[in-house]
Design a protein around this motif. Sequence first.
Motif, PDB file in Angstrom:
ATOM      1  N   UNK A  52       0.834  -1.202   0.000  1.00 32.80           N
ATOM      2  CA  UNK A  52       0.000   0.000   0.000  1.00 32.80           C
ATOM      3  C   UNK A  52       0.870   1.253   0.000  1.00 32.80           C
ATOM      4  N   UNK A  53       1.905   1.228   0.837  1.00 34.33           N
ATOM      5  CA  UNK A  53       2.816   2.376   0.871  1.00 34.33           C
ATOM      6  C   UNK A  53       3.526   2.539  -0.465  1.00 34.33           C
ATOM      7  N   UNK A  54       3.917   1.432  -1.081  1.00 31.44           N
ATOM      8  CA  UNK A  54       4.586   1.508  -2.388  1.00 31.44           C
ATOM      9  C   UNK A  54       3.643   2.051  -3.455  1.00 31.44           C
ATOM     10  N   UNK A  55       2.398   1.592  -3.421  1.00 30.20           N
ATOM     11  CA  UNK A  55       1.431   2.057  -4.416  1.00 30.20           C
ATOM     12  C   UNK A  55       1.169   3.555  -4.277  1.00 30.20           C
ATOM     13  N   UNK A  56       1.168   4.038  -3.042  1.00 34.54           N
ATOM     14  CA  UNK A  56       0.852   5.454  -2.817  1.00 34.54           C
ATOM     15  C   UNK A  56       2.059   6.365  -3.039  1.00 34.54           C
TER      16      UNK A  56
END
Length: 870
Positions: A52-56
Amino acid sequence: MVHHPAEVELESDVVDKSTGQSQQQVEVIYDDPGYLQTVLKQTRILIIKNFKLSYRKKVTTAIQLTVPFFFVFGLYLIQLAVTNALDTNPHYRNVPISYSNEVPNIPKCTPHPGKGFSCYSFIYAPDSPVVVQLVQGVMAENPHLGPNDIKSFSSADALNSFILNNANITQAAYVFNSFDNGQFNYDVQYNSSCIAQWGNTDGLCAPPVENIIAPMQVVMDRQIMRYQNQLQSPNATNEIVVNWNSGIFAHQKQLTYNIVTDLGSIFFFASLMFQFVLMLQDMVLEKETKLKEGMRMMGLKESSYYLSWFLTYMVFIILNVFLLIAAGYIFQFSFFKYNDFGTYFFLFIFFGFSIICFAFFLSACLAKSQTATFLGFFLFILFSILQAFIPNLLYIPGKPLSLQYFFSLFSPVVFAKGMTDLAIASDNGGIRWENICCNSSFPLILVYRWVLLDGVIFIILGWYIDNVFPGEFGTPKPFYFFLMPSYWTGNTSMKWSPTDYRPTPVEDEDVRNEEEFVNRLQNSNDSAVVIKNLVKVYRSNMFYRSKKDFYAVKGLSLTMEKNKLFCLLGPNGAGKTTTLSMLTGLFGPSKGDALIFGKSIMTDMVAIRKFMGVCPQHDLLWSHLTGREHLELYSAFKNVRVDQIADEANERLNEVGIADIADQFITVYSGGERRRLSVAIAMTGNPKIVFLDEPTTGMDPVARHQVWEIIERSKKNRAIVLTTHSMEEADILSDKIGIMAMGRLRCLGDNLHLKNKFGAGYKVTVFLKNMGGGSFGSMLNLDVVKNVQNRIISFVLSTLEGTTVASKTNEQIIFSVPRQRTDQLPYFLETLEVNQSSLHIHDIDVNLSTLEEVFLKIAEDAESERKSKL
């Protein structure tokens, strides 16, 4: 670490909807069937968090995923440039026919402007008549040369001595070794230095064979042949014609340069090393911002943490490898076309595994993300340089195996060795998978083994360092911890840690009694927390004690009861946050120990964190996660059943009043909203003990009272430890209060006890009647008011000895009554009330000293003690 905790059952209040009455219900909070299931569940939620952090972080992730393509594309551009350069070289380009050129004249040496001397086109020795005759013939065929362009010497030694002492003053020389009976033996010497080519303005020397040696040899050979002909037949006119062949025969276009052989290992290494730098930065950043330790305090297992990072970046590595291989095929590199797919695929994958393990090792050694980033790029440059030299110099037959094995401990070096072997082999048909065991003296199968072994070594070293030298945060284990059965089983015995530190004797009777009680205590079944002689020292020197050592906590001994809220107060620097940090395992104590529900903070912190909730002084939150995602993450750490995680998160959000912003990123939360979320996280999973370090900081009054209600309701079935700077908060919530100053506990008891013991006494406020029928400012006679005030003051001071006037206005008079007059206070108030009319008293108000006054008095006493020691 393997643990098999039993299910923990806690009572909770539920309301029967039919009767509206509260009843007791047993609720299973922990769903922990085993260590493996717990690790897998926590790993799953952490991987979701990572992605999720990577996607954001879209830009960073896009670069992270596509960087191999750009490195391969860069390699292709270099290959293209080299190919174009080779096409201009007749040795490599397509040559349909051979060609030749006429041999030119001997070039004239042109003096360099401003040097102040001339140079010689050629010199010769010896200056015998025959040689002079030959040289005259050479000069005749080169009319552009004059007498000043040549110089003769009597012998070869003289010529060589001249050259030695006059550097770069001539470009060539004839040296005749013998010339008997028409047989000549001579040498043509030439100056290989460009400095002699004064007229060559571009700084490049012309090829000596084509421009100097050939012209000088051809013209001299012609003179010798003429001389020999004249000896045999004076009338002969035979001539020799020589053309200079370029030496290049007709051939098709040839390309023998493979860019991957020279630069492939560096470029492919760089494309994967980019993941190493990012991973190292991410892991150290979580360590630096205490997010890692915050998760550990809430029950995160070490194996889950490292496994989640390993799997996350292994996915990125695999995607990078496939993109790298695809780009190699797109640009038609022979490395990918002619070697078997498995030979380079497994080399890339194994190397990716190795650098992830190397990142684990370095993250255990580093504390700052900025240092991690710098070190990551430094290692990238260092290993790039080593790759350029060591493989070709070291991994060859005859070199010591010990030296080869030493450098093989660094996976980038042995990776470069494998890459070089594959690149060279691609020029000769490539390496087949079945030949990886015998392709060279240091075969590919050995490269695979060393790369994997490097990864295993580094992950073991990282695991050991993280346990023995955890840095600023965490409790260090003994260097032999892996030999202790308790580390692997999780079963430890309750044992007080020995200490050689004895605190300064305290004057307060309550604190002294508490210390004696703790020293006599044999078990902690009746207390939630038992602290014995807890010490925290910040050493100025790690090798020996010094007067500059700072004792943040000085021998604290204390008990905290179940189902109660203990409030720890103190000015800044008193040691209260340090105490909470030791109790929650943020860092270990220097001496002493504490038991939380019978488990030692020195040996059982993993077990304690299963039933512990923490609201730290500073919010430990991810800026790119929402409030709901935080609670879902910590619910998994608390082993809330998977099907209950969503309900648990919703309940906590509603409880602290932030459900309306639950799905927004933390970046939009105010300071008070972040604190409420931290309180919700602390209450997640219905913990048995909750540590709240200044939980209401930054909250508005409405939110503060809302959190107070939550804390008050949460006392049942759990112990709560609170620190705060709000005396009102402590007065309302606490069942027991301890006030620290300068690292020591100064007083102990409930709020009423402390007010009675340390407060200034009572505040008696006498409100005067309005004797003018209007405001006090419009009284008929101010002298009457002053007369009334004097009568009241005289009466009070004469009745209660030691009483003083705190303040006086036209409306009221405030008296300070010492604690020693407590017994006389009822009679005094009754007398005052009887004389209320004659003294023109409107009302009387009596207040006990506030907790703030107690706090200030303790702080003042501690400051006076500090100054007395200076």
